[in-house]
Design a protein around this motif. Structure first.
Motif, PDB file in Angstrom:
ATOM      1  N   VAL A 393      17.809   0.345  -9.381  1.00  0.00           N
ATOM      2  CA  VAL A 393      16.700  -0.577  -9.605  1.00  0.00           C
ATOM      3  C   VAL A 393      15.408   0.231  -9.633  1.00  0.00           C
ATOM      4  O   VAL A 393      15.125   1.008  -8.719  1.00  0.00           O
ATOM      5  CB  VAL A 393      16.620  -1.641  -8.497  1.00  0.00           C
ATOM      6  N   TYR A 394      14.630   0.084 -10.696  1.00  0.00           N
ATOM      7  CA  TYR A 394      13.346   0.767 -10.830  1.00  0.00           C
ATOM      8  C   TYR A 394      12.232  -0.271 -10.654  1.00  0.00           C
ATOM      9  O   TYR A 394      12.242  -1.312 -11.315  1.00  0.00           O
ATOM     10  CB  TYR A 394      13.221   1.418 -12.201  1.00  0.00           C
ATOM     11  N   VAL A 395      11.279   0.009  -9.781  1.00  0.00           N
ATOM     12  CA  VAL A 395      10.180  -0.912  -9.502  1.00  0.00           C
ATOM     13  C   VAL A 395       8.855  -0.186  -9.668  1.00  0.00           C
ATOM     14  O   VAL A 395       8.650   0.892  -9.096  1.00  0.00           O
ATOM     15  CB  VAL A 395      10.272  -1.478  -8.065  1.00  0.00           C
ATOM     16  N   ASP A 396       7.983  -0.737 -10.473  1.00  0.00           N
ATOM     17  CA  ASP A 396       6.597  -0.279 -10.576  1.00  0.00           C
ATOM     18  C   ASP A 396       5.721  -1.358  -9.962  1.00  0.00           C
ATOM     19  O   ASP A 396       5.760  -2.524 -10.389  1.00  0.00           O
ATOM     20  CB  ASP A 396       6.194  -0.056 -12.039  1.00  0.00           C
ATOM     21  N   LEU A 397       4.935  -0.980  -8.970  1.00  0.00           N
ATOM     22  CA  LEU A 397       4.069  -1.937  -8.279  1.00  0.00           C
ATOM     23  C   LEU A 397       2.629  -1.659  -8.663  1.00  0.00           C
ATOM     24  O   LEU A 397       2.136  -0.534  -8.481  1.00  0.00           O
ATOM     25  CB  LEU A 397       4.251  -1.808  -6.761  1.00  0.00           C
ATOM     26  N   GLY A 398       1.967  -2.653  -9.204  1.00  0.00           N
ATOM     27  CA  GLY A 398       0.567  -2.497  -9.583  1.00  0.00           C
ATOM     28  C   GLY A 398      -0.325  -3.336  -8.685  1.00  0.00           C
ATOM     29  O   GLY A 398      -0.062  -4.521  -8.452  1.00  0.00           O
ATOM     30  N   LEU A 399      -1.391  -2.742  -8.171  1.00  0.00           N
ATOM     31  CA  LEU A 399      -2.338  -3.447  -7.303  1.00  0.00           C
ATOM     32  C   LEU A 399      -3.682  -3.567  -8.021  1.00  0.00           C
ATOM     33  O   LEU A 399      -4.192  -2.584  -8.561  1.00  0.00           O
ATOM     34  CB  LEU A 399      -2.526  -2.698  -5.980  1.00  0.00           C
ATOM     35  N   SER A 400      -4.248  -4.749  -8.000  1.00  0.00           N
ATOM     36  CA  SER A 400      -5.555  -4.960  -8.625  1.00  0.00           C
ATOM     37  C   SER A 400      -6.645  -4.443  -7.688  1.00  0.00           C
ATOM     38  O   SER A 400      -6.686  -4.775  -6.494  1.00  0.00           O
ATOM     39  CB  SER A 400      -5.779  -6.445  -8.907  1.00  0.00           C
ATOM     40  N   LEU A 401      -7.518  -3.603  -8.226  1.00  0.00           N
ATOM     41  CA  LEU A 401      -8.641  -3.067  -7.445  1.00  0.00           C
ATOM     42  C   LEU A 401      -9.946  -3.772  -7.796  1.00  0.00           C
ATOM     43  O   LEU A 401     -11.029  -3.289  -7.471  1.00  0.00           O
ATOM     44  CB  LEU A 401      -8.769  -1.562  -7.719  1.00  0.00           C
ATOM     45  N   GLN A 402      -9.798  -4.930  -8.417  1.00  0.00           N
ATOM     46  CA  GLN A 402     -10.968  -5.644  -8.931  1.00  0.00           C
ATOM     47  C   GLN A 402     -11.983  -5.959  -7.843  1.00  0.00           C
ATOM     48  O   GLN A 402     -13.193  -5.866  -8.056  1.00  0.00           O
ATOM     49  CB  GLN A 402     -10.494  -6.916  -9.625  1.00  0.00           C
ATOM     50  N   HIS A 403     -11.498  -6.337  -6.656  1.00  0.00           N
ATOM     51  CA  HIS A 403     -12.411  -6.772  -5.598  1.00  0.00           C
ATOM     52  C   HIS A 403     -12.593  -5.702  -4.530  1.00  0.00           C
ATOM     53  O   HIS A 403     -13.139  -5.985  -3.458  1.00  0.00           O
ATOM     54  CB  HIS A 403     -11.884  -8.056  -4.964  1.00  0.00           C
ATOM     55  N   LEU A 404     -12.167  -4.498  -4.777  1.00  0.00           N
ATOM     56  CA  LEU A 404     -12.300  -3.430  -3.794  1.00  0.00           C
ATOM     57  C   LEU A 404     -13.734  -2.917  -3.798  1.00  0.00           C
ATOM     58  O   LEU A 404     -14.300  -2.636  -4.857  1.00  0.00           O
ATOM     59  CB  LEU A 404     -11.340  -2.289  -4.131  1.00  0.00           C
ATOM     60  N   PRO A 405     -14.364  -2.796  -2.628  1.00  0.00           N
ATOM     61  CA  PRO A 405     -15.747  -2.268  -2.569  1.00  0.00           C
ATOM     62  C   PRO A 405     -15.816  -0.870  -3.186  1.00  0.00           C
ATOM     63  O   PRO A 405     -14.889  -0.065  -3.069  1.00  0.00           O
ATOM     64  CB  PRO A 405     -16.051  -2.229  -1.068  1.00  0.00           C
ATOM     65  N   ALA A 406     -16.923  -0.574  -3.802  1.00  0.00           N
ATOM     66  CA  ALA A 406     -17.076   0.695  -4.511  1.00  0.00           C
ATOM     67  C   ALA A 406     -16.925   1.891  -3.582  1.00  0.00           C
ATOM     68  O   ALA A 406     -16.404   2.943  -3.987  1.00  0.00           O
ATOM     69  CB  ALA A 406     -18.441   0.735  -5.201  1.00  0.00           C
ATOM     70  N   ASP A 407     -17.380   1.751  -2.307  1.00  0.00           N
ATOM     71  CA  ASP A 407     -17.301   2.900  -1.400  1.00  0.00           C
ATOM     72  C   ASP A 407     -15.861   3.201  -0.969  1.00  0.00           C
ATOM     73  O   ASP A 407     -15.595   4.246  -0.370  1.00  0.00           O
ATOM     74  CB  ASP A 407     -18.184   2.687  -0.172  1.00  0.00           C
ATOM     75  N   CYS A 408     -14.922   2.280  -1.288  1.00  0.00           N
ATOM     76  CA  CYS A 408     -13.510   2.507  -0.949  1.00  0.00           C
ATOM     77  C   CYS A 408     -12.723   3.136  -2.097  1.00  0.00           C
ATOM     78  O   CYS A 408     -11.611   3.626  -1.881  1.00  0.00           O
ATOM     79  CB  CYS A 408     -12.843   1.186  -0.559  1.00  0.00           C
ATOM     80  N   LEU A 409     -13.280   3.135  -3.297  1.00  0.00           N
ATOM     81  CA  LEU A 409     -12.548   3.625  -4.464  1.00  0.00           C
ATOM     82  C   LEU A 409     -12.096   5.080  -4.324  1.00  0.00           C
ATOM     83  O   LEU A 409     -10.996   5.427  -4.752  1.00  0.00           O
ATOM     84  CB  LEU A 409     -13.393   3.451  -5.724  1.00  0.00           C
ATOM     85  N   PRO A 410     -12.915   5.977  -3.724  1.00  0.00           N
ATOM     86  CA  PRO A 410     -12.442   7.370  -3.597  1.00  0.00           C
ATOM     87  C   PRO A 410     -11.164   7.518  -2.772  1.00  0.00           C
ATOM     88  O   PRO A 410     -10.492   8.549  -2.869  1.00  0.00           O
ATOM     89  CB  PRO A 410     -13.621   8.081  -2.924  1.00  0.00           C
ATOM     90  N   TYR A 411     -10.834   6.489  -1.959  1.00  0.00           N
ATOM     91  CA  TYR A 411      -9.651   6.595  -1.098  1.00  0.00           C
ATOM     92  C   TYR A 411      -8.378   6.066  -1.768  1.00  0.00           C
ATOM     93  O   TYR A 411      -7.299   6.153  -1.195  1.00  0.00           O
ATOM     94  CB  TYR A 411      -9.894   5.814   0.211  1.00  0.00           C
ATOM     95  N   VAL A 412      -8.533   5.503  -2.977  1.00  0.00           N
ATOM     96  CA  VAL A 412      -7.373   4.928  -3.656  1.00  0.00           C
ATOM     97  C   VAL A 412      -6.284   5.975  -3.926  1.00  0.00           C
ATOM     98  O   VAL A 412      -5.096   5.727  -3.664  1.00  0.00           O
ATOM     99  CB  VAL A 412      -7.807   4.230  -4.959  1.00  0.00           C
ATOM    100  N   PRO A 413      -6.630   7.173  -4.450  1.00  0.00           N
ATOM    101  CA  PRO A 413      -5.562   8.177  -4.645  1.00  0.00           C
ATOM    102  C   PRO A 413      -4.830   8.523  -3.345  1.00  0.00           C
ATOM    103  O   PRO A 413      -3.611   8.743  -3.359  1.00  0.00           O
ATOM    104  CB  PRO A 413      -6.316   9.385  -5.203  1.00  0.00           C
ATOM    105  N   LEU A 414      -5.568   8.557  -2.231  1.00  0.00           N
ATOM    106  CA  LEU A 414      -4.944   8.844  -0.937  1.00  0.00           C
ATOM    107  C   LEU A 414      -3.959   7.742  -0.562  1.00  0.00           C
ATOM    108  O   LEU A 414      -2.859   8.017  -0.048  1.00  0.00           O
ATOM    109  CB  LEU A 414      -6.020   8.990   0.137  1.00  0.00           C
ATOM    110  N   LEU A 415      -4.343   6.481  -0.842  1.00  0.00           N
ATOM    111  CA  LEU A 415      -3.450   5.364  -0.561  1.00  0.00           C
ATOM    112  C   LEU A 415      -2.172   5.467  -1.387  1.00  0.00           C
ATOM    113  O   LEU A 415      -1.063   5.239  -0.877  1.00  0.00           O
ATOM    114  CB  LEU A 415      -4.165   4.040  -0.863  1.00  0.00           C
TER     115      LEU A 415
END
Length: 433
Positions: A393-415
């Motif tokens: 079983v192959y699963v691709d999970l996509g998360l919407s970052l639409q409402h993520l505060p701008a100061d949190c965006l640099p941490y997305v790759p770490l997540l």
């Protein structure tokens, strides 16, 4: 072949194999020993090719969904030009040793080479026949347990010992009539060879007596099964990969589909492990510790070996030259000129036109359509592709970052990396829920 024999790793691999099979075809170099190649006459070469490179000694394999009748038609066009031959190309079984053997061999090491003072060692075992499919699969899993992971116990013991620079030996070899196993270290002081040999045997003995971490066994079973099911050959054609796998048993009179249809033997091995949690510990004892067909090969550097072999070759050439009269020398020169001319002459347009090639009409005019179903689960959109994936079983999970505060965006790759590492950790040896 001179280049192959100047590579220490190639020499180690060749000598390790020859040490286990001194009495059958595997004790010879399939590419030819550079010292012996000049003794081969054209007549011998031609007779060998005529007998063994013949359809009577062939295995014919088709892959794809083309028309079987067209396949047979093309085969007929080729095979009708040959008469049947009786060809005995069986590889004879190597008789087991009554006791282990130790061998010391030199390899070429140039002056000023950083590795000139370093040696290499392998400990090698001859195992059972490759057509024993259940044993074949069990040994593949055991190899992964021992060497396949950074924390594998035999790999870790050798690397952490400080005796050498890196592992050598091909691990498990399953494509010969009789399987074999080889492991060791490169970059060792040859005075420490006995300690390396003892370390390998002691590590295997400890595993056999004290047991293997069940999580390591589970990780090995899962990894081998996943690799078999996914059959990801990268850029290598999948059909050729399946052909090579089928030849592993087919060449020695076994079922060509025995290793291709892996579900049966894999499930039998998994059942043996479920019924007997110490199954692999017992396999270590039978395969290695109680197996007297074992060799220890030590390769030591010899900075004068290249010079001695060059001198011996020069002496052979001078002896051959001295034995020739003027007519023989002229014949050699004439043959050399003709060979060079043949090598340098471009292929004719007719020969080039005979090379198979794809034309535009051979290609599908439309892209392959991937089935897609759209579903909704508790307000979450799901895209489902109903495809054959061989039980994976192959699963691709996509998360919407639409409402993520701008100061949190640099941490997305770490997540994203954290999610991946959590999955790796969960499926690695030693993880507990």
């Amino acid at each position: 072949m001179k280049g192959a024999y100047s590579s220490p790793d190639n020499v180690l691999s060749e000598y390790s194999l020859q040490s286990l099979f001194p009495d059958n075809a595997y004790g010879l170099d399939s590419g030819g020993d550079p010292k012996q190649i000049p003794n081969l006459t054209y007549e011998q070469f031609h007779a060998f090719h005529e007998r063994y490179y013949h359809p009577s000694n062939a295995r014919i394999f088709f892959y794809g969904n083309d028309d079987p009748e067209e396949r047979l038609k093309r085969l007929q066009e080729v095979l009708q030009n040959f008469e049947p031959l009786s060809v005995d190309s069986n590889v004879q079984l190597q008789s087991p040793f009554s006791k282990p053997k130790r061998l010391l061999r030199p390899y070429m090491a140039g002056e000023g080479d950083d590795t000139a003072a370093k040696g290499m060692i392998t400990v090698n075992w001859m195992l059972g026949e490759t057509t024993d499919v259940d044993a074949n699969f069990a040994l593949r899993i055991l190899e992964y347990i021992l060497l396949g992971m950074p924390a594998s116990p035999l790999r870790k013991a050798l690397i952490d010992s400080g005796f050498g620079e890196d592992l050598v030996g091909g691990g498990l070899e399953t494509e010969l009539r009789q399987m074999c196993f080889s492991t060791g270290l490169k970059g060792i002081e040859t005075d420490n060879a006995r300690e390396v040999e003892d370390l390998i045997l002691e590590t295997l003995g400890t595993l056999s007596r004290s047991g293997i971490d069940p999580h390591t066994v589970a990780a090995a079973l899962n990894t081998i099964e996943f690799r078999l099911r996914e059959n990801n050959t990268g850029s290598f054609p999948r059909g050729l990969s399946l052909m090579l796998r089928s030849l592993t048993t087919w060449l020695y009179g076994g079922d060509p589909l025995a290793l291709v249809a892996f579900d049966g033997p894999l499930e039998r091995v998994k059942k043996k492990v479920a019924d007997n949690p110490s199954y692999f510990e017992g396999l270590i004892d039978r395969t290695f510790l109680s197996n007297r067909h074992r060799t220890t090969l030590i390769l030591e550097p010899d900075s004068n070996l290249r010079e001695r072999e060059a001198a011996a070759e020069k002496a052979r050439l001078e002896e051959a030259h001295a034995a020739m009269n003027e007519t023989a020398l002229e014949a050699v020169q004439k043959n050399t000129r003709e060979l060079k001319q043949l090598q340098e002459t471009p292929d004719s347009p007719e020969a080039l036109a005979a090379i198979p090639r794809l034309n535009r009409e051979d290609l599908e005019p439309r892209n392959k359509t991937i089935p897609l179903s759209e579903m909704d689960e508790k307000g979450i959109p799901i895209l489902y592709h109903d495809l054959f994936t061989n039980g994976i079983v192959y699963v691709d999970l996509g998360l919407s970052l639409q409402h993520l505060p701008a100061d949190c965006l640099p941490y997305v790759p770490l997540l994203g990396r954290a999610f991946g590492k959590m999955w790796e950790t969960r499926n690695s040896p030693g993880w507990c829920p």
